[in-house]
Design a protein around this motif. Structure first.
Motif, PDB file in Angstrom:
ATOM      1  N   GLU A  62     -48.004   3.943  15.222  1.00  0.00           N
ATOM      2  CA  GLU A  62     -48.890   5.333  15.021  1.00  0.00           C
ATOM      3  C   GLU A  62     -47.146   5.960  15.830  1.00  0.00           C
ATOM      4  OE1 GLU A  62     -52.632   7.028  15.477  1.00  0.00           O
ATOM      5  OE2 GLU A  62     -52.275   6.507  17.240  1.00  0.00           O
ATOM      6  N   THR A  78     -55.466   7.765   5.336  1.00  0.00           N
ATOM      7  CA  THR A  78     -54.330   6.926   6.045  1.00  0.00           C
ATOM      8  C   THR A  78     -53.798   5.762   5.991  1.00  0.00           C
ATOM      9  OG1 THR A  78     -56.166   7.766   8.180  1.00  0.00           O
ATOM     10  CG2 THR A  78     -53.944   6.405   9.156  1.00  0.00           C
ATOM     11  N   ALA A 130     -57.652  14.643   6.600  1.00  0.00           N
ATOM     12  CA  ALA A 130     -57.803  13.865   5.698  1.00  0.00           C
ATOM     13  C   ALA A 130     -58.636  13.531   4.618  1.00  0.00           C
ATOM     14  CB  ALA A 130     -57.723  12.384   6.688  1.00  0.00           C
TER      15      ALA A 130
END
Length: 621
Positions: free
Chosen positions: A245, A423, A455
Motif C-alpha cells: 500500500e 482493489t 470500491a
C-alpha cells in the motif's frame, strides 16, 4: 490437432521437462511439470497462441521456459505452485480419507481372511491351527495389541472362546465364504467389546492404549501448533500488505522495491494461510467428534455394567449389541488418531514452501520498509468501514444482499476467496479482504464483497471490465487461479479436491415462497397398441391373415345335442321305519351252586365236610 495426438505431445513435453530438471539435480513430479506448462502457456508475455498447434520451435521454447522456471530457487510464485500441487495431491476430505483408510485396512487383511475362509481343516491339529489364525485375525483387525504377544493372545483367545468355542469350528467350516467373512467381522467386534469392557473393569485389556486420553492431548497440541503457524503467516501477510500500500502511493519506493516479487510473496503466505485454515477446520471437527464419542463410550460402559453387575450368565441378546457398539466407537477413535497424524504431518510438510521469504525479505529489510507504517489486520480493516453500507436506491439493476435480509448469508460462496475484486484489479493484484457488511453484490449468479463502499460502487458500474482484468492478472501469475478460486475461468486447472464443488453454489433465500402447478398430461396419449417393432411378429400376423382367407367356418350337430334342454326330476326323501315283535323272550343258563357243610368243625378231633350240590336243572330255569 486430434485429442490423442495432443495428449502424446503434452506427455512428451512433460517427460522432457522432467529429464532436463533431473539433469540439474531437481526432481519434478509430472503433476508439477504439467501445471507449470499450463502456467507458461497462459502467460501472454511468453507469446504462445492457444488457437494454433505447437511447432517444434514452440515446443523447445516451452521446455526451456518451464525448466528455467522450475530451477529458480528464489521464486515465491514457484513455491506457491509447488505448495498448491502438494496440497492437492495429499489432502482429501474427512469422508474420503476415512473411506480410503478402511479400504487399505481391508486389503491388508485380505490374505489372512482368505487363509481362514478357504481352509478345509479336518484333523485336530488343523482345527487348532485354524482357531489360532482366527485369533490372530481378530487381533489384527481390531488393532488392540500384537498377535505375537502371548499375554494378548491368551486374553483374546479366552474372549473368543466365550462366544465361539473351538468345538463349533465344524459348523463354521460348512458356511459359505460370504457368511464366514461376516462372522469373522462379527467375532472381531464382540471380542473387541469384551476386552474393552474388561479393561474398564480392571480385569484385562492387555496392550490396549488409552486412545481418548491420547486424543485429548494430541488435539490441543496440534491445534496450538497450527494456530501459532497461522498467526505467523497472517502477521507476515499484514506486513506485506502494508508495504505494498505504501509502495502504491510512493512511486520512488516502488522503483527501489520489487513490487512484483513482494506480491508473489504475499500470494505465497496467503495461500499458506488458507491451507492452514482448512486443516484447522478439520482438526476442530475431529475434536468435536472425539468429545461426542467419549460421552457415548462412557454411556455404553455404564449401561453394560448395569446389565452385567455380578451375574454369572447374561443373555447374549442384551450384551452383544453393546459390545459391537463399543467396538465401533473404538474403531472411530483409531480413525481420529490416524486423521490427526496425517493432518499434522501435512502441516509440517507445507512449511518448506515458505523458505524464500527469509532470503528475499530478511527481517532487517522488513523493519526498514515498515518504519513509520501502521500494520493493519484484516479485522481492523473490516471494522474501519463497518458502518459504510451500499444504498439500494443507488442501484436499480444490480441485486445486493445484506445479513438481515438473507437467510444463509454466511454460507454464500464469495468469489475471489473473499478478497476485494476491485482493489485486486485496479491495484495491480493487491489482496485486501472484503467486508460482507457493506453488502454482497450478486452478478450472474456469483457473489462479490468489497473492502470499501466506493470500491463496491465502482465495480458495480462495469463488473465485466474488472472481471476481465482479474483474469488477465491470473494468466500472468498462475498461482492466483487456485488462490482466488478462478477455476471456472480456467477449467483445465481445477484441482481434484475442488472439482466436485465447482458447480455447487449456495443460493441465498431472499424471495417469498411461491408455487406452480402443471398438468400431468397436457397432450392426449398417442400410444398405438397395435404397433409392433418386431418384423417377425408382423410376418407371423400377415401369414395368419393370409391363411384365414382360404378358411371356412363349419358347424355340426349330433343326436345328443339336438333339441337339448334342461331336465329336472323330483324324488321323495327316505323316512325312518320301525317294527315291533309280539313278546319279548330270553334264555338263561343255571348258575352252579355247590355248598360244603361241616367246615367249621365239631366236637371231635377230625373234621369232615359234606358236599351239597344245589344247582337247579336246565329245564327249571
Amino acid at each position: 490437432m486430434p485429442p490423442t495426438q495432443a495428449e502424446c505431445v503434452i506427455k512428451n513435453i512433460i517427460r522432457e521437462i522432467g529429464q532436463e530438471c533431473a539433469g540439474h539435480g531437481e526432481i519434478v513430479s509430472e503433476t508439477l511439470a504439467a501445471f507449470v506448462v499450463k502456467a507458461v502457456v497462459l502467460d501472454p508475455s511468453n507469446g504462445f497462441n492457444m488457437d494454433r498447434p505447437l511447432v517444434k520451435s514452440d515446443v523447445q521454447k516451452l521446455v526451456k521456459l518451464c525448466v528455467s522456471r522450475l530451477l529458480d530457487s528464489k521464486n515465491p510464485s514457484l513455491d506457491t505452485i509447488k505448495m498448491q500441487v502438494y496440497f492437492d495431491m495429499n489432502y482429501t476430505s474427512r469422508e474420503e480419507f476415512l473411506e480410503e483408510h478402511h479400504r487399505v485396512l481391508e486389503s491388508r487383511l485380505g490374505s489372512v481372511m482368505r487363509e481362514i475362509t478357504d481352509n478345509r481343516a479336518c484333523t485336530r491339529e488343523e482345527l487348532e491351527s485354524l482357531y489360532r489364525k482366527i485369533v490372530s485375525y481378530v487381533l489384527l483387525r481390531s488393532g488392540l495389541g500384537s498377535p505375537t504377544d502371548i499375554k494378548i493372545v491368551r486374553e483374546a483367545t479366552a474372549a473368543l472362546q466365550s462366544i465361539f468355542p473351538q468345538a463349533e469350528l465344524g459348523t463354521f467350516l460348512t458356511l459359505s465364504k460370504k457368511d464366514k467373512e461376516r462372522q469373522l467381522k462379527e467375532f472381531t467386534m464382540i471380542v473387541t467389546g469384551i476386552r474393552l469392557f474388561n479393561r474398564d473393569c480392571g480385569k484385562g485389556g492387555e496392550g490396549i492404549d488409552d486412545l481418548p486420553a491420547i486424543l485429548r492431548e494430541a488435539i490441543p497440541a496440534t491445534t496450538q501448533h497450527i494456530d501459532s503457524q497461522l498467526q505467523t503467516a497472517q502477521d507476515q501477510a499484514y506486513r506485506y500488505t502494508a508495504i505494498l500500500e505504501k509502495a502504491a502511493s510512493n512511486p520512488l519506493l516502488s522503483m527501489e522495491l520489487q513490487p512484483s516479487m513482494l506480491k508473489e510473496a504475499l500470494y505465497n503466505v496467503r495461500q499458506y494461510e488458507i491451507f492452514l485454515q482448512i486443516i484447522l477446520s478439520d482438526i476442530i471437527t475431529c475434536a468435536q467428534e472425539v468429545e461426542l464419542m467419549i460421552k457415548k463410550l462412557g454411556a455404553q460402559l455404564e449401561q453394560l455394567k448395569m446389565i452385567v453387575k455380578s451375574k454369572t450368565a447374561v443373555p447374549t441378546s442384551q450384551v452383544f449389541p453393546i459390545f459391537i457398539a463399543l467396538s465401533n466407537l473404538w474403531t472411530s477413535f483409531q480413525d481420529e488418531i490416524v486423521l490427526i497424524s496425517v493432518l499434522s504431518n501435512l502441516t509440517t510438510r507445507l512449511e518448506p514452501f515458505l523458505g524464500t521469504h527469509e532470503l528475499l525479505f530478511p527481517e532487517k529489510v522488513m523493519q526498514n520498509l515498515l518504519d513509520g507504517l501502521t500494520v493493519k489486520t484484516d479485522v481492523s480493516r473490516v471494522k474501519e468501514h463497518l458502518e459504510d453500507r451500499v444504498h439500494l436506491v443507488d442501484f436499480r439493476k444490480q441485486e445486493w444482499l445484506f445479513p438481515e435480509t438473507t437467510a444463509n448469508f454466511d454460507k454464500l460462496l464469495i468469489q475471489c476467496r473473499g478478497f476485494c475484486p476491485y482493489t485486486f484489479a485496479t491495484a495491480d493484484g493487491l489482496l485486501l479482504p472484503g467486508n460482507p457488511a457493506i453488502g454482497i453484490l450478486k452478478y450472474k449468479e456469483k457473489y462479490y464483497t468489497f473492502n470499501t463502499r466506493d470500491a463496491a460502487y465502482l465495480f458495480a458500474e462495469n463488473p465485466e471490465n474488472y472481471i476481465g482484468l482479474i483474469k488477465e492478472k491470473a494468466k500472468k501469475n498462475a498461482e492466483l487461479i487456485q488462490l482466488l478460486e478462478l477455476h471456472q475461468q480456467f477449467e483445465t486447472l481445477i484441482p481434484y479436491s475442488q472439482m466436485k464443488d465447482v458447480d455447487k453454489h449456495i443460493k441465498p433465500i431472499t424471495m417469498s415462497e411461491s408455487s406452480t402447478q402443471t398438468d400431468t398430461h397436457i397432450l392426449p396419449p398417442t400410444i398405438m397398441r397395435s404397433y409392433e417393432w418386431n418384423e417377425w411378429e408382423l410376418r407371423r400376423k400377415a401369414i395368419k391373415l393370409a391363411n384365414l382367407r382360404q378358411k371356412a367356418t363349419h358347424s355340426v350337430q349330433t343326436d345328443l345335442s339336438h333339441m337339448r334342454r334342461e331336465n329336472c326330476s323330483q324324488v321323495y326323501p327316505p323316512k325312518d321305519v320301525g317294527t315291533q315283535s309280539k313278546r319279548e323272550g330270553s334264555s338263561r343258563v343255571p348258575r352252579p351252586q355247590i355248598y360244603i357243610a361241616g367246615l367249621r368243625g365239631g366236637q371231635g378231633k377230625v373234621t369232615s365236610g359234606v358236599k351239597v350240590n344245589l344247582t337247579r336243572a336246565v329245564d327249571e330255569t
